[in-house]
Design an enzyme around this catalytic site. Structure first.
Site, short mmCIF file in Angstrom:
data_model
loop_
_atom_site.label_atom_id
_atom_site.label_comp_id
_atom_site.label_asym_id
_atom_site.label_seq_id
_atom_site.Cartn_x
_atom_site.Cartn_y
_atom_site.Cartn_z
N GLY A 412 8.67 32.97 38.86
CA GLY A 412 9.68 33.03 39.90
C GLY A 412 11.06 32.80 39.33
N GLY A 415 15.24 27.67 39.62
CA GLY A 415 15.64 26.80 40.71
C GLY A 415 14.75 26.79 41.92
N THR A 419 8.84 23.72 37.75
CA THR A 419 8.52 22.54 36.93
C THR A 419 8.23 21.32 37.80
OG1 THR A 419 9.95 23.40 35.18
CG2 THR A 419 9.35 21.07 35.07
N SER A 736 14.75 51.79 42.39
CA SER A 736 14.95 51.36 43.77
C SER A 736 16.23 51.91 44.37
CB SER A 736 14.97 49.83 43.86
OG SER A 736 13.74 49.29 43.44
N LYS A 779 13.65 41.26 47.93
CA LYS A 779 14.70 42.10 48.50
C LYS A 779 14.98 41.73 49.96
CE LYS A 779 13.77 45.95 45.35
NZ LYS A 779 13.23 47.33 45.21
#
Length: 854
Positions: A412, A415, A419, A736, A779
């Site tokens: 991912g 932030g 972790t 895209s 998106k």
């Protein structure tokens, strides 16, 4: 003191031989000629001196270049070679050779380990020497043959760069002849000591005894004897500094007396160990000698206590059979070694590692599913897929006691809590947490360890982490696994194949340990930003769990539940002194951060807390609540603006596209413009090849359907079409953007304004079909963050909408399309759109929630 000297006896004997053996010094001189020359005697012509006697009748200057020598003291009338390698010494040799008399001053260093000694690190008394011969060595060093001439004392250091230049006062020493009664007695006593030393087996050139008969100067005799034995540098320096000949003879006699005691001690040691010689080789004999010496010094029990301590720990540690056998084998080797040997230190470190590893220590799993769910919910908002996977693992562990740990990989944007999620899992399961950062790792040995043959060898990071946590079943996080490198030292990703394979890691073998260690009970969790850079074989061994970015509502909840309380506590203020309104947090999310995660949001909250802390510490009045106005006052001008301010109202030739990046979804703007020219397509904005091909396909579709669009092919021949995607410093690529590029170009051709509250994603073909793309959830999140109300996407991506949270689908209208014609019928401002082509054939798409078909 006597017993300590016996330890270095052999080493110093070799050093003495190097000083005094004529064949190693000059090569041409015989041993007798060399010793006679060193003693100041006349050398026969056939002894090969070739007239290179000490210069006599020469007036010595007052200042000289200085060479600090290590582990050596040069006496007057002594001829010996020096190997010069330090730059400061080479410069001093060069300066001396440029002078007419070729003189240099030699003084010993106080500490032989110093590479760059200062004035205080050099003895003041040394020897003025003449350079007899020099030879350049292949490695850049220089071999210099010198002859000591006179004692001297440094009175001043004139300079230290590029070499030591010193002012020297020559020390006058009276010639003390042997006819003096006291001197004669001391010389005879020294001769008797020398004869006893030779008879005790000490290797000393017999020509030294001849010098006693040929030399009349007792001072030279004392210097010659001192230089013939491997005394300490400090002791030889003391001989050099004693100007009184009688005092010098007495001191040399004391040194010889101690040498005799050392020889007597050696003889006794040899006698004590004689019974063991027939069973062992020379190495064992020397080892037994050292044991006896240690017993004489009262240190004999130290090694024995250490061996017993190691043996007791090995017995207490529940190692595998292979590890126990290896530990006992190395312990037997250590027992037979000298405690100060280099190999002994390596074995001690190895045994410490074997003993400290958690061979059979593990923590009990918390198998209460309700408790685990509570912990996971306390630490992280949403992330239901990850929480469900952990609960599934705990449920299986509860039903089946022995289970291999899964290998999870969280992928991912930064932030989003990858972790910290690993730490929460460890807390929920009652396990300890270990972490190894793999970003930039290029050496395979960092994973598998170094072989013990290398100096400073250590185990790999896996074994180091297990030793740190002290259990064999921790949660082990492999951070940034997608950023592993590879070079000539190996491929760390290949080394991880064994670590992350449940079928192999129960016999993981670290190169340093060289025994198997069971990793099957470790729960490995890897983190990455993208999966493309992870090697396929490694990716195949892991269970991939995608963590998408947060929506606006999720960020609001995370900020209120976790970020604000954590930052308030971290900055020493209280919730009574600072509170955040929803409007203040919303302004931070919209106008001061633009990210998939919440790392920058927490950073901005921390900045506000610091400013409030300054006011609190200064005694100023602080606002009761941080709202939008207070945010701007504390943090300054907004860093980001909403699209209304950026792009104004609906425009012709401008469309909004959605793109996927490793850091989450992004909104991109596409501009199209036409200008008179010879036809063609101009693409700017640092577009990749795939995106350029999408633009060409869009132009080709528009040109092929020009009659239906109300334009002619003449337009394309007489005008150049320019497609630009802003933020030109950022590389862009991917299929895209095909649909938004086609919409921007067709809007330009038809003069129709594109809706600014609508975003597009999808690949376009030459026939106008819309093909599926990836990153749908990211998106949609990006569109929601930028307050876009409608998203046009391929109908084939309907299955991907199941991963999108329901509250997002309620906020953002999703229109599924199969062809460009369906896109054009909804893309333009209401009331101005046109149906230019019939709807594509096929089954209609069912609508549910806020999802519809065009």
């Amino acid at each position: 003191m006597i017993k300590n000297e016996a330890v270095d006896f052999e080493r110093r004997n070799v050093l003495s031989s190097l000083r005094m053996t004529a064949e190693q010094v000059i090569g041409k001189l015989s041993a007798r000629g060399f010793l006679m020359k060193s003693a100041g005697l006349k050398v026969p012509k056939n002894d090969g001196m070739n007239g290179e006697d000490q210069p006599e009748g020469v007036s010595l200057p007052q200042d000289f270049p200085l060479i600090p020598v290590r582990d050596l003291v040069v006496f007057p009338h002594m001829i010996l070679p020096l190997i010069v390698g330090r730059e400061i010494s080479l410069s001093a040799i060069t300066a001396a050779l440029q002078s007419s008399q070729r003189l240099i001053f030699l003084a010993a260093q106080k500490e032989i380990s110093l590479e760059s000694p200062s004035a205080i690190d050099i003895y003041q008394v040394g020897t003025v020497a003449a350079i007899m011969r020099t030879r350049q060595l292949p490695d850049g060093r220089m071999k210099v043959l010198v002859q000591g001439l006179h004692r001297g004392k440094i009175t001043d250091f004139l300079s230290a760069e590029p070499y030591f230049h010193v002012k020297v006062e020559c020390i006058e020493s009276e010639i003390q002849r042997k006819d003096n009664v006291e001197t004669e007695a001391l010389v005879r006593h020294i001769r008797e000591q020398m004869e006893r030393i030779i008879s005790a087996g000490k290797t000393v050139s017999p020509d030294i005894l001849l010098a006693f008969d040929d030399l009349d100067d007792a001072g030279r005799i004392s210097d010659l004897v001192a230089a013939s034995f491997p005394f300490k540098v400090s002791e030889l320096q003391s001989v050099l500094e004693r100007c009184d000949v009688v005092d010098r003879l007495r001191y040399v006699s004391e040194l010889l007396g101690r040498e005799l005691e050392l020889l007597a001690m050696q003889a006794r040691i040899r006698h004590d160990t004689l019974g063991e010689i027939h069973k062992n080789q020379r190495e064992f004999f020397l080892r037994e000698q050292m044991k006896v010496i240690k017993n004489e010094l009262g240190e004999g029990e130290v090694l024995g206590d250490e061996i017993q301590t190691f043996r007791r720990k090995i017995d207490q540690q529940k190692m595998s059979q292979e590890a126990r056998e290896e530990a006992l084998k190395q312990l037997r080797r250590l027992e037979q070694m000298h405690p100060e040997a280099t190999e002994a230190s390596v074995i001690r470190t190895y045994l410490d590692w074997l003993i400290d590893l958690p061979w059979n220590r593990k923590t009990e799993n918390h198998l209460d599913l309700d408790f685990a769910r509570k912990i996971l919910d306390e630490d992280h908002y949403n992330m239901e897929s990850v929480k469900e996977r952990i609960l599934e693992f705990l449920a299986v562990c509860k039903l089946k006691k022995e289970m291999k740990g899964p290998i999870l990989c969280f992928i991912g944007p930064p932030g989003v809590g990858k972790t910290s999620l690993g730490k929460s899992i460890a807390r929920a399961m009652g396990r300890r947490f270990a972490r190894a950062s793999l970003g930039g790792l290029r050496d395979e040995a960092e994973i598998r360890g170094h072989r013990r043959t290398y100096v400073g060898a250590m185990p790999g990071r896996i074994i180091q982490g297990l030793k740190t946590v002290g259990t064999k079943n921790p949660i082990f996080m492999l951070d940034e696994i997608d950023k592993l490198g590879v070079d000539m030292r190996g491929d760390p990703a290949a080394a991880l194949l064994e670590v992350l394979d449940p079928e192999q890691n129960h016999t993981f073998r670290d190169y340093y340990l060289n025994v198997d260690f069971d990793l099957s009970q470790v729960l490995f969790i890897a983190t990455a930003n993208v999966s493309d850079s992870i090697p396929l074989a490694l990716r195949d061994r892991m269970e991939i769990i995608h963590l998408c970015g947060y929506s606006f509502e999720e960020k609001m909840e995370i900020a209120k539940r976790y970020l604000v309380p954590r930052q308030v506590e971290a900055h020493g203020i209280t919730s009574e002194q600072i509170t955040f309104s929803d409007g203040g947090i919303a302004k931070l999310i919209d106008e001061y951060t633009r990210e998939a995660g919440v790392r920058n949001l927490e950073r901005e909250i921390g900045a506000i807390c610091r400013k409030v802390a300054v006011k609190v510490a200064s005694g100023h009045i602080i606002p009761a609540e941080i709202d939008g106005d207070e945010v701007k006052e504390l943090l300054g001008t907004e860093k980001f603006y909403l699209d209304d301010a950026e792009w104004g109202d609906h425009e012709v030739g401008v469309s909004i596209g959605l793109a996927w990046t490793p850091y989450g979804g992004e909104v991109i703007h596409i501009e199209a413009s036409a200008m008179p020219g010879k036809g063609g397509l101009i693409l700017t904005g640092q577009l990749g090849e795939v995106m350029q091909e999408s633009a060409r396909a869009a132009v080709s579709f528009s040109r092929a359907n020009s009659s239906l669009l109300g334009t002619s092919d003449q337009f394309f021949r007489q005008n150049e079409i320019h497609v630009h995607i802003p933020a030109g410093a950022i590389p862009k690529d991917g299929p895209s953007a095909g649909i938004p590029i086609a919409v921007a170009i067709i809007s330009l051709l038809t003069g129709k304004e594109v809706r600014k509250d609508m975003a597009f994603t999808g690949e376009v073909t030459l026939k106008g079909r819309v093909l599926p793309v990836g990153g749908i959830k990211e998106k949609v999140l990006a569109a929601q963050r930028r307050h876009i109300k409608t998203v046009i996407m391929p109908a084939a991506n309907k299955k991907d909408l199941e991963e999108v949270p329901k509250h997002l689908l309620e906020e953002v209208e999703i229109i599924l399309v199969n062809s460009v014609t369906e896109v054009l019928n909804v893309a333009f401002v209401p009331g101005t759109g046109v149906r230019i082509l019939p709807r594509a054939e096929g089954q209609p798409i069912e609508s549910d929630s806020n999802i519809s078909s065009a």
